[in-house]
Design a protein around this motif. Structure first.
Motif, PDB file in Angstrom:
ATOM      1  N   THR A 243      46.493  29.994  52.044  1.00  0.00           N
ATOM      2  CA  THR A 243      46.218  31.463  52.252  1.00  0.00           C
ATOM      3  C   THR A 243      45.899  32.160  50.836  1.00  0.00           C
ATOM      4  O   THR A 243      47.120  32.105  50.064  1.00  0.00           O
ATOM      5  CB  THR A 243      47.130  31.929  52.954  1.00  0.00           C
ATOM      6  OG1 THR A 243      47.435  31.305  54.394  1.00  0.00           O
ATOM      7  CG2 THR A 243      46.786  33.289  53.247  1.00  0.00           C
ATOM      8  N   VAL A 244      44.827  32.849  50.569  1.00  0.00           N
ATOM      9  CA  VAL A 244      44.698  33.325  49.499  1.00  0.00           C
ATOM     10  C   VAL A 244      45.378  34.662  49.330  1.00  0.00           C
ATOM     11  O   VAL A 244      45.512  35.423  50.141  1.00  0.00           O
ATOM     12  CB  VAL A 244      43.342  33.824  49.361  1.00  0.00           C
ATOM     13  CG1 VAL A 244      42.785  34.822  48.362  1.00  0.00           C
ATOM     14  CG2 VAL A 244      42.148  32.751  49.567  1.00  0.00           C
ATOM     15  N   ASN A 245      46.115  34.871  48.193  1.00  0.00           N
ATOM     16  CA  ASN A 245      46.964  35.933  47.717  1.00  0.00           C
ATOM     17  C   ASN A 245      46.063  36.977  46.974  1.00  0.00           C
ATOM     18  O   ASN A 245      44.812  36.634  46.461  1.00  0.00           O
ATOM     19  CB  ASN A 245      48.057  35.587  46.891  1.00  0.00           C
ATOM     20  CG  ASN A 245      49.126  34.915  47.718  1.00  0.00           C
ATOM     21  OD1 ASN A 245      49.509  35.234  48.843  1.00  0.00           O
ATOM     22  ND2 ASN A 245      49.499  33.507  46.988  1.00  0.00           N
ATOM     23  N   SER A 246      46.270  38.233  46.877  1.00  0.00           N
ATOM     24  CA  SER A 246      45.753  39.257  46.131  1.00  0.00           C
ATOM     25  C   SER A 246      45.732  38.975  44.627  1.00  0.00           C
ATOM     26  O   SER A 246      46.489  38.486  44.193  1.00  0.00           O
ATOM     27  CB  SER A 246      46.398  40.678  46.389  1.00  0.00           C
ATOM     28  OG  SER A 246      45.857  41.540  45.688  1.00  0.00           O
ATOM     29  N   GLY A 247      44.491  39.003  44.163  1.00  0.00           N
ATOM     30  CA  GLY A 247      44.324  38.550  42.668  1.00  0.00           C
ATOM     31  C   GLY A 247      43.874  37.231  42.360  1.00  0.00           C
ATOM     32  O   GLY A 247      43.814  36.915  41.267  1.00  0.00           O
ATOM     33  N   GLU A 248      44.170  36.377  43.295  1.00  0.00           N
ATOM     34  CA  GLU A 248      44.022  34.745  43.040  1.00  0.00           C
ATOM     35  C   GLU A 248      42.441  34.794  42.717  1.00  0.00           C
ATOM     36  O   GLU A 248      41.747  35.577  43.269  1.00  0.00           O
ATOM     37  CB  GLU A 248      44.414  33.935  44.304  1.00  0.00           C
ATOM     38  CG  GLU A 248      45.800  33.749  44.123  1.00  0.00           C
ATOM     39  CD  GLU A 248      46.259  32.580  45.160  1.00  0.00           C
ATOM     40  OE1 GLU A 248      47.217  32.009  45.058  1.00  0.00           O
ATOM     41  OE2 GLU A 248      45.535  32.782  46.253  1.00  0.00           O
TER      42      GLU A 248
ATOM     43  N   LEU B  47      39.573  31.171  41.856  1.00  0.00           N
ATOM     44  CA  LEU B  47      39.492  29.729  42.133  1.00  0.00           C
ATOM     45  C   LEU B  47      39.852  29.199  40.825  1.00  0.00           C
ATOM     46  O   LEU B  47      40.708  27.961  40.812  1.00  0.00           O
ATOM     47  CB  LEU B  47      37.741  29.469  41.995  1.00  0.00           C
ATOM     48  CG  LEU B  47      37.554  29.500  43.627  1.00  0.00           C
ATOM     49  CD1 LEU B  47      36.055  29.444  43.964  1.00  0.00           C
ATOM     50  CD2 LEU B  47      38.301  29.143  44.718  1.00  0.00           C
ATOM     51  N   ASP B  48      39.684  29.679  39.559  1.00  0.00           N
ATOM     52  CA  ASP B  48      40.090  28.988  38.300  1.00  0.00           C
ATOM     53  C   ASP B  48      41.885  28.839  38.404  1.00  0.00           C
ATOM     54  O   ASP B  48      42.475  28.001  38.087  1.00  0.00           O
ATOM     55  CB  ASP B  48      39.676  29.616  37.181  1.00  0.00           C
ATOM     56  CG  ASP B  48      40.411  31.057  36.832  1.00  0.00           C
ATOM     57  OD1 ASP B  48      40.345  31.710  38.038  1.00  0.00           O
ATOM     58  OD2 ASP B  48      40.363  31.320  35.944  1.00  0.00           O
ATOM     59  N   HIS B  49      42.467  29.953  38.930  1.00  0.00           N
ATOM     60  CA  HIS B  49      44.058  29.981  39.228  1.00  0.00           C
ATOM     61  C   HIS B  49      44.156  28.749  40.099  1.00  0.00           C
ATOM     62  O   HIS B  49      45.100  27.947  39.729  1.00  0.00           O
ATOM     63  CB  HIS B  49      44.447  31.297  39.756  1.00  0.00           C
ATOM     64  CG  HIS B  49      44.330  32.455  38.678  1.00  0.00           C
ATOM     65  ND1 HIS B  49      44.158  33.678  39.436  1.00  0.00           N
ATOM     66  CD2 HIS B  49      44.107  32.626  37.672  1.00  0.00           C
ATOM     67  CE1 HIS B  49      43.919  34.585  38.436  1.00  0.00           C
ATOM     68  NE2 HIS B  49      43.780  33.798  37.352  1.00  0.00           N
ATOM     69  N   LEU B  50      43.583  28.964  41.356  1.00  0.00           N
ATOM     70  CA  LEU B  50      43.785  27.568  42.050  1.00  0.00           C
ATOM     71  C   LEU B  50      43.457  26.199  41.569  1.00  0.00           C
ATOM     72  O   LEU B  50      44.422  25.146  42.081  1.00  0.00           O
ATOM     73  CB  LEU B  50      42.993  27.871  43.459  1.00  0.00           C
ATOM     74  CG  LEU B  50      43.524  29.196  44.140  1.00  0.00           C
ATOM     75  CD1 LEU B  50      42.585  29.388  45.410  1.00  0.00           C
ATOM     76  CD2 LEU B  50      45.012  29.395  44.587  1.00  0.00           C
ATOM     77  N   GLY B  51      42.579  25.886  40.757  1.00  0.00           N
ATOM     78  CA  GLY B  51      42.473  24.772  40.168  1.00  0.00           C
ATOM     79  C   GLY B  51      43.504  24.293  39.153  1.00  0.00           C
ATOM     80  O   GLY B  51      43.766  23.391  39.420  1.00  0.00           O
TER      81      GLY B  51
END
Length: 116
Positions: free
Chosen positions: A62-67, A69-73
């Protein structure tokens, strides 16, 4: 003088100009010849297989505010440059859509799961 598009890898049969971590590593390299004879190399179109409905290949996030794709990577793969694996596992044309709306649920590929 070395042409900026040339690489030392070009001299090695079977070598690829993209590192193994690149989404283009397995892409076929094409060569376009300009009217003056200059060769321009490019990665040919990268087609993905149809997305699987197999829930064992991905995990929900679940996507959080400010996330981004590079953060998730970085979070899931230990490398921000691996964001493209998440983009490949989700059916969107613009990867930015995946994190644009907090609360959206996206798929994160699991090791050995989705192979884009």
């Amino acid at each position: 003088m070395i042409d900026p598009y040339e690489s030392a890898l070009d001299a090695i049969p079977g070598a690829h100009p993209y590192p193994r971590t690149s989404r283009y590593h397995d892409a076929e390299i094409g060569v376009h010849r300009l009217p003056d004879g200059t060769e321009v190399r490019y990665a040919k179109r990268r087609l993905l297989p149809p997305l699987s409905a197999d829930a064992e290949e991905t995990a929900p996030h679940t996507v959080n505010s400010g996330e981004r794709l590079d953060h998730l990577g970085q979070r899931y793969f230990g490398d921000p440059g691996q964001w493209w694996q998440i983009a490949d596992a989700n059916p969107v044309l613009d990867p930015g859509e995946l994190t644009a709306e907090p609360g959206r649920e996206i798929d994160i590929p699991l090791p050995g799961g989705f192979h884009g």
